[in-house]
Motif scaffolding. Structure first.
Motif, PDB file in Angstrom:
ATOM      1  N   THR A  92       0.834  -1.200   0.000  1.00 60.31           N
ATOM      2  CA  THR A  92       0.000   0.000   0.000  1.00 60.31           C
ATOM      3  C   THR A  92       0.867   1.247   0.000  1.00 60.31           C
ATOM      4  O   THR A  92       0.571   2.237  -0.681  1.00 60.31           O
ATOM      5  N   ALA A  93       1.968   1.202   0.774  1.00 58.25           N
ATOM      6  CA  ALA A  93       2.882   2.344   0.826  1.00 58.25           C
ATOM      7  C   ALA A  93       3.579   2.556  -0.517  1.00 58.25           C
ATOM      8  O   ALA A  93       3.768   3.697  -0.951  1.00 58.25           O
ATOM      9  N   ILE A  94       3.973   1.462  -1.177  1.00 65.91           N
ATOM     10  CA  ILE A  94       4.590   1.586  -2.501  1.00 65.91           C
ATOM     11  C   ILE A  94       3.603   2.228  -3.471  1.00 65.91           C
ATOM     12  O   ILE A  94       3.963   3.125  -4.250  1.00 65.91           O
ATOM     13  N   ALA A  95       2.347   1.773  -3.412  1.00 62.49           N
ATOM     14  CA  ALA A  95       1.326   2.380  -4.269  1.00 62.49           C
ATOM     15  C   ALA A  95       1.191   3.862  -3.948  1.00 62.49           C
ATOM     16  O   ALA A  95       1.092   4.704  -4.857  1.00 62.49           O
ATOM     17  N   GLY A  96       1.210   4.199  -2.654  1.00 59.52           N
ATOM     18  CA  GLY A  96       1.128   5.595  -2.260  1.00 59.52           C
ATOM     19  C   GLY A  96       2.321   6.392  -2.721  1.00 59.52           C
ATOM     20  O   GLY A  96       2.205   7.575  -3.074  1.00 59.52           O
ATOM     21  N   ASP A  97       3.487   5.751  -2.738  1.00 56.30           N
ATOM     22  CA  ASP A  97       4.700   6.406  -3.200  1.00 56.30           C
ATOM     23  C   ASP A  97       4.632   6.691  -4.694  1.00 56.30           C
ATOM     24  O   ASP A  97       5.113   7.709  -5.179  1.00 56.30           O
ATOM     25  N   PHE A  98       4.001   5.787  -5.433  1.00 58.89           N
ATOM     26  CA  PHE A  98       3.994   5.882  -6.895  1.00 58.89           C
ATOM     27  C   PHE A  98       2.833   6.700  -7.441  1.00 58.89           C
ATOM     28  O   PHE A  98       2.974   7.386  -8.454  1.00 58.89           O
ATOM     29  N   MET A  99       1.678   6.629  -6.776  1.00 58.43           N
ATOM     30  CA  MET A  99       0.490   7.333  -7.275  1.00 58.43           C
ATOM     31  C   MET A  99       0.608   8.811  -6.895  1.00 58.43           C
ATOM     32  O   MET A  99       0.069   9.262  -5.898  1.00 58.43           O
ATOM     33  N   GLN A 223       2.519   7.447   3.482  1.00 57.35           N
ATOM     34  CA  GLN A 223       2.219   6.921   2.155  1.00 57.35           C
ATOM     35  C   GLN A 223       0.977   6.032   2.160  1.00 57.35           C
ATOM     36  O   GLN A 223       0.181   6.050   1.218  1.00 57.35           O
ATOM     37  N   ILE A 224       0.800   5.249   3.224  1.00 56.76           N
ATOM     38  CA  ILE A 224      -0.387   4.390   3.326  1.00 56.76           C
ATOM     39  C   ILE A 224      -1.651   5.233   3.411  1.00 56.76           C
ATOM     40  O   ILE A 224      -2.639   4.990   2.697  1.00 56.76           O
ATOM     41  N   ILE A 225      -1.635   6.227   4.283  1.00 54.30           N
ATOM     42  CA  ILE A 225      -2.812   7.093   4.443  1.00 54.30           C
ATOM     43  C   ILE A 225      -3.122   7.813   3.142  1.00 54.30           C
ATOM     44  O   ILE A 225      -4.284   7.897   2.709  1.00 54.30           O
ATOM     45  N   LYS A 226      -2.085   8.338   2.509  1.00 54.16           N
ATOM     46  CA  LYS A 226      -2.267   9.037   1.238  1.00 54.16           C
ATOM     47  C   LYS A 226      -2.852   8.108   0.183  1.00 54.16           C
ATOM     48  O   LYS A 226      -3.752   8.480  -0.583  1.00 54.16           O
ATOM     49  N   ALA A 227      -2.367   6.842   0.117  1.00 51.18           N
ATOM     50  CA  ALA A 227      -2.871   5.886  -0.870  1.00 51.18           C
ATOM     51  C   ALA A 227      -4.355   5.601  -0.643  1.00 51.18           C
ATOM     52  O   ALA A 227      -5.144   5.573  -1.599  1.00 51.18           O
ATOM     53  N   VAL A 228      -4.728   5.398   0.616  1.00 56.76           N
ATOM     54  CA  VAL A 228      -6.129   5.114   0.934  1.00 56.76           C
ATOM     55  C   VAL A 228      -7.015   6.298   0.561  1.00 56.76           C
ATOM     56  O   VAL A 228      -8.094   6.136  -0.031  1.00 56.76           O
ATOM     57  N   LEU A 229      -6.552   7.516   0.886  1.00 55.83           N
ATOM     58  CA  LEU A 229      -7.334   8.710   0.567  1.00 55.83           C
ATOM     59  C   LEU A 229      -7.474   8.898  -0.945  1.00 55.83           C
ATOM     60  O   LEU A 229      -8.565   9.194  -1.449  1.00 55.83           O
ATOM     61  N   LEU A 230      -6.380   8.724  -1.673  1.00 57.03           N
ATOM     62  CA  LEU A 230      -6.421   8.930  -3.119  1.00 57.03           C
ATOM     63  C   LEU A 230      -7.292   7.881  -3.802  1.00 57.03           C
ATOM     64  O   LEU A 230      -8.106   8.205  -4.684  1.00 57.03           O
ATOM     65  N   LEU A 231      -7.139   6.619  -3.399  1.00 54.30           N
ATOM     66  CA  LEU A 231      -7.961   5.563  -3.985  1.00 54.30           C
ATOM     67  C   LEU A 231      -9.437   5.779  -3.656  1.00 54.30           C
ATOM     68  O   LEU A 231     -10.311   5.558  -4.501  1.00 54.30           O
ATOM     69  N   SER A 232      -9.710   6.215  -2.429  1.00 51.98           N
ATOM     70  CA  SER A 232     -11.104   6.472  -2.036  1.00 51.98           C
ATOM     71  C   SER A 232     -11.678   7.615  -2.862  1.00 51.98           C
ATOM     72  O   SER A 232     -12.803   7.523  -3.381  1.00 51.98           O
ATOM     73  N   VAL A 315       0.592  -6.453  -4.130  1.00 51.32           N
ATOM     74  CA  VAL A 315      -0.426  -5.527  -3.610  1.00 51.32           C
ATOM     75  C   VAL A 315      -0.305  -4.173  -4.297  1.00 51.32           C
ATOM     76  O   VAL A 315      -1.310  -3.571  -4.709  1.00 51.32           O
ATOM     77  N   ALA A 316       0.934  -3.688  -4.441  1.00 54.47           N
ATOM     78  CA  ALA A 316       1.147  -2.402  -5.108  1.00 54.47           C
ATOM     79  C   ALA A 316       0.628  -2.452  -6.542  1.00 54.47           C
ATOM     80  O   ALA A 316      -0.054  -1.519  -7.002  1.00 54.47           O
ATOM     81  N   SER A 317       0.947  -3.534  -7.263  1.00 53.20           N
ATOM     82  CA  SER A 317       0.495  -3.671  -8.655  1.00 53.20           C
ATOM     83  C   SER A 317      -1.029  -3.663  -8.735  1.00 53.20           C
ATOM     84  O   SER A 317      -1.617  -3.033  -9.622  1.00 53.20           O
ATOM     85  N   THR A 318      -1.672  -4.380  -7.807  1.00 50.15           N
ATOM     86  CA  THR A 318      -3.136  -4.456  -7.801  1.00 50.15           C
ATOM     87  C   THR A 318      -3.759  -3.089  -7.548  1.00 50.15           C
ATOM     88  O   THR A 318      -4.682  -2.664  -8.262  1.00 50.15           O
ATOM     89  N   LEU A 319      -3.256  -2.383  -6.533  1.00 48.41           N
ATOM     90  CA  LEU A 319      -3.818  -1.082  -6.185  1.00 48.41           C
ATOM     91  C   LEU A 319      -3.577  -0.054  -7.294  1.00 48.41           C
ATOM     92  O   LEU A 319      -4.472   0.734  -7.628  1.00 48.41           O
ATOM     93  N   LEU A 383       3.458  15.319  -0.623  1.00 43.44           N
ATOM     94  CA  LEU A 383       4.189  15.086   0.630  1.00 43.44           C
ATOM     95  C   LEU A 383       4.723  13.659   0.700  1.00 43.44           C
ATOM     96  O   LEU A 383       5.874  13.428   1.086  1.00 43.44           O
ATOM     97  N   ALA A 384       3.891  12.694   0.340  1.00 43.73           N
ATOM     98  CA  ALA A 384       4.293  11.291   0.444  1.00 43.73           C
ATOM     99  C   ALA A 384       5.449  10.968  -0.497  1.00 43.73           C
ATOM    100  O   ALA A 384       6.401  10.283  -0.118  1.00 43.73           O
ATOM    101  N   VAL A 385       5.377  11.459  -1.728  1.00 46.70           N
ATOM    102  CA  VAL A 385       6.438  11.177  -2.696  1.00 46.70           C
ATOM    103  C   VAL A 385       7.741  11.838  -2.276  1.00 46.70           C
ATOM    104  O   VAL A 385       8.815  11.229  -2.319  1.00 46.70           O
TER     105      VAL A 385
END
Length: 565
Positions: A92-99, A223-232, A315-319, A383-385
């Motif tokens: 999830t953090a990797i996804a947050g880092d990349f998105m 990064q996790i929080i950011k990923a959840v917020l962005l995906l939501s 998980v990162a690839s899926t998200l 901020l996360a990136v």
């Protein structure tokens, strides 16, 4: 001082000088670049809802940083959170880092303008993740400790190859930081109605706080929080767009075709790029650039074992895949809905430029509340990136340089941690200064530079060290240096600099993203120089491959058991 030590320091000086010179050339050539964000960048009215929501995010994440600071007592804790992050959390953090904000705002803006072709960058990015999962994740996790430089230095001559790794890391990190900080300033002018300098300083100060006190653990949770917020947020917008169309994506596409000036052409490739080689250069730069990004590779070391590392990438690839699917709906949704609101256009151009269309769409389907929420999330993504980049940059200096080269792998733990935190503050200050200094540069170009360099410098060295027994230190160094030189030269003589920046009528090289050409050059130079290398060190490098092969496949403990039998 021994002859070998003198040679290593001489090589270090030469490579650092080359990296510094080329990085300076790459950035200084952009001094007159046009607007950082497409369209007029005018400060918008203050968005109170967005600021309140962002302050909630800041307070929450600063609380996490305070908690993380209590858990961060060693260099291992700082660099990799002690390896105690789970696979799902890390993915999830990797996804947050990349998105990033560039993904959400930039790709939707490209789709608004060009339709299907706006997905080219997303397709290239997605292509990199399966390769990371199946090609690199296992060997990198089994052979490294904190950074990708650890991996190659196990095989090749430690001091020299660490210098190359540090040079590649710092070059990518600095270029990426400039792009993120300039993007932050410009986008916050549009999203929050705050002055450019205020936005840049705010990002820098918050990142310094997150990383200095909480290290990788705090960065991970940001990064996790950011990923959840962005995906939501992306899910809500996509759902509301489909709701407007009676939950028919065909209706969205039909409406987009009816509204867009180019009509049905937006459903087919060729609107943005009609040259297949141009498309290939973009895809290669994005896909292989991911495999050389130090802050992405570093996350493979934050988990306990290879199983968790593979789960992280899965998980990162899926998200990320889900995120890009939502972006398809959002991208065509902007065409479907925004063209029906003429008040959003001035002289035929949408207010704020293409990067604002996703925010305008949020307002169109969800009102001020959703618009404020997505504006706050866009700031949080930056901020996360930047936090992830700062950790990898600090690790390059404190771990790779201080601990690995200066202290020969035996540093004082307290001193290393202190240097890490000092480096973090220094990187944050430099990021703020560069963000303000280069505020008039083109963000799209700046964001392309680190991807091309990562694909042409870091990835070839890493891949050849892991997969070809014949790789030597001399070959890796020459491949990295030539890859860097080729990247900078071809970008400078390409359309983005030679025409757009320097004002020439025609580019000497026709493509903006030259990794399709520079990456093979780096591989070829590494191969040819290694084949011709008959030095004593070359023999050691080749033997090291076979000695480390079991470890790269099974990990340290399992490798020892296999070796006994």
């Amino acid at each position: 001082m021994s002859h070998s030590a003198t040679t290593a320091r001489s090589a270090a000086t030469t490579v650092f000088a080359a990296v510094a010179l080329l990085a300076a050339l790459a950035t200084s050539s952009l001094a007159t670049a046009a607007g950082a964000v497409e369209g007029a960048v005018e400060q918008q009215p203050v968005n109170t809802t967005a600021i309140v929501m962002f302050m909630i995010f800041v307070v929450s994440t600063l609380g996490i940083s305070y908690w993380s600071s209590k858990q961060t007592r060693s260099s291992s804790d700082f660099y990799t959170a002690g390896g105690n992050i789970s696979g799902v959390q890390n993915g999830t953090a990797i996804a947050g880092d990349f998105m990033s904000a560039a993904s959400f705002l930039g790709i939707s803006g490209l789709m608004f303008a060009y339709g299907f072709d706006g997905l080219i960058f997303a397709i290239g990015a997605m292509a990199g993740w399966p390769m990371l999962l199946f090609l690199l994740a296992k060997r990198i996790r089994n052979m490294g400790s904190y950074t990708f430089t650890d991996v190659v230095s196990l095989r090749l001559q430690r001091d020299k190859i660490r210098v190359v790794g540090i040079g590649g890391t710092i070059t990518v990190v600095v270029m990426y930081l400039i792009a993120q900080m300039v993007g932050a300033g410009k986008l916050i002018q549009l999203l929050f109605g705050l002055p450019y300098e205020t936005a840049v300083i705010t990002v820098g100060v918050l990142v310094i706080a997150y990383v200095t006190f909480g290290g990788m653990l705090a960065t991970t949770w940001v990064q996790i929080i950011k990923a959840v917020l962005l995906l939501s947020g992306a899910t809500i917008i996509a759902f509301l767009v489909l709701l407007e169309a009676g939950f028919s994506f065909d209706a969205v596409l039909a409406g987009a075709v009816a509204n867009h000036p180019r009509g049905e052409a937006i459903l087919n490739p060729g609107v943005l790029y009609n040259d297949p080689i141009q498309v290939a250069t973009v895809l290669v730069s994005m896909a292989f650039g991911i495999l050389g990004l130090p802050h992405i590779l570093m996350r493979l070391f934050t988990v306990a074992n290879i199983k968790e590392a593979k789960q992280s990438v899965f998980v990162a690839s899926t998200l990320i895949g889900y995120f890009y699917l939502a972006l398809i709906i959002i991208g065509f949704g902007t065409i479907y809905l925004l063209y029906q609101q003429p008040e959003l256009f001035v002289d035929g151009k949408i207010i704020g430029g293409g990067n604002m269309v996703a925010i305008h769409l949020a307002n169109a389907v969800g009102g001020d509340l959703l618009m404020g929420f997505m504006s706050a999330v866009a700031f949080a993504t930056i901020l996360a990136v930047v936090a992830g980049l700062t950790v990898s940059g600090a690790a390059a200096i404190s771990h790779d340089l201080y601990a690995g080269i200066i202290c020969k792998g035996e540093p004082d733990a307290a001193t290393e941690l202190r240097i890490t935190r000092i480096t973090t503050v220094a990187i944050g200050i430099i990021a703020i200064a560069l963000g303000i200094l280069f505020q008039k540069e083109n963000v799209a170009f700046l964001a392309a530079m680190p991807m091309v360099v990562a694909a042409s410098v870091n990835f070839p060295v890493l891949f050849m060290a892991l997969f070809w027994a014949g790789t030597t230190t001399r070959g890796a160094i020459w491949g990295a240096v030539i890859g860097l030189i080729a990247s900078v030269v071809l970008i400078v003589i390409g359309p983005q600099v030679w025409v757009s920046v320097l004002g020439n009528e025609q580019a000497l090289f026709p493509y903006n993203y030259p990794a399709l050409f520079t990456m093979p050059i780096a591989f070829a130079v590494t191969y040819l120089v290694s084949k011709a290398d008959r030095s004593e060190r070359a023999a050691i490098d080749r033997q090291n491959y076979h000695d480390l092969l079991i470890r790269s496949e099974y990990g340290t403990d399992q490798a020892l058991e296999v070796a006994k039998h």
